[in-house]
Design a protein around this motif. Structure first.
Motif: not given
Length: 285
Positions: A83-95
């Motif tokens: 969740q840290y990478v998904s929401q914090n690092l990449f702002g909630g924009t998925s691969w």
């Protein structure tokens, strides 16, 4: 992860170090690969979605993973990195929305998971350390790791993880020595059962062995019989507990035990766990 009991409120420092799959883009089901084995019934290359991954990033067979041969999925813990990478690092924009970010996202996930795992251990070390000589390095390492996590994905990927890991290892060894110093059973056990870090105890019957205070860092405890044993003060950092029998065992004051290790072991409703860890559902099945 298939744990069920909720953790104690006193473990707030670990709140961000627990997986929250609802806020993750199924990074563990995509970034990492696995090979057909006792833990997985198929091969999956790294960087490709698992065939059981649903469109909403949930697992379509979550309730029957073990029965279908995906045991490896049930004993994985990302320590909140997903969740840290998904929401914090990449702002909630998925691969899926931004395929061009997938390689960086998956690589960042692998690094953040390692950093979060080290933070998990350091939180416990801070709780157990009683002298400034032990507390100082632990606090400094927590700050350094947090600074790295506060950076952009590119900065995180440039983090010298191996150097930090080596320093964390030394800090944890120091705290372990201090915490185990009050136990005499560990020393007695070392002499009678040849217990030491990385020892091979695969399949061993340890039910009558006094273990309190023993240093079993990195030990191979696969299918070992620890039923009704007291593991107070036992250093289990990195120990392999796959299929270890811990029914009725007291793990509440074991050192550096993780949810991953608990999920891999075989316990029941009488196993006593640390407040920060949850009882796996398959123990109660």
């Amino acid at each position: 992860m298939t744990s069920t009991d909720s953790s104690d409120a006193s473990t707030d420092d670990r709140s961000t170090l627990r997986a929250n799959c609802a806020d993750c883009f199924a990074l563990c089901c995509t970034a990492f690969g696995f090979q057909k084995s006792a833990d997985f019934p198929i091969n999956k290359p790294a960087g490709t979605p698992c065939l059981n991954l649903a469109d909403d990033f949930s697992c379509s067979i979550h309730d029957s993973l073990r029965a279908r041969g995906f045991r490896g999925c049930t004993v994985f813990d990302c320590f909140g990195a997903g969740q840290y990478v998904s929401q914090n690092l990449f702002g909630g924009t998925s691969w899926k929305e931004r395929p061009d970010t997938s390689a960086e996202m998956f690589s960042a996930f692998a690094v953040v998971r390692q950093l979060h795992e080290m933070l998990w251990y350091l939180v416990e070390a801070a709780e157990r350390a009683t002298t400034s000589d032990r507390l100082g390095p632990v606090a400094q390492l927590r700050r350094e790791i947090q600074r790295a996590l506060d950076g952009e994905a590119s900065a995180i990927l440039a983090t010298d993880v191996e150097r930090i890991r080596a320093e964390v290892r030394q800090a944890l060894i120091g705290v372990s020595e201090e915490a185990r110093g009050g136990y005499t059973a560990g020393a007695e056990a070392d002499e009678s059962a040849n217990l030491h870090p990385s020892v091979d105890l695969v399949g061993r019957n340890l039910r009558s062995t006094r273990l309190c205070g023993a240093d079993l860092r990195g030990a191979y405890l696969i299918a070992a019989d620890l039923r009704r044993n007291d593991l107070a003060g036992v250093d289990l950092l990195g120990a392999d507990l796959r299929d270890a029998r811990v029914e009725g065992a007291d793990l509440s004051n074991a050192l550096f035990l993780t949810q991953l290790q608990v999920d891999a072991a075989q316990g029941d409703g009488t196993t006593v766990l640390p407040a920060a860890l949850a009882r796996p559902q398959h123990w109660l099945a």
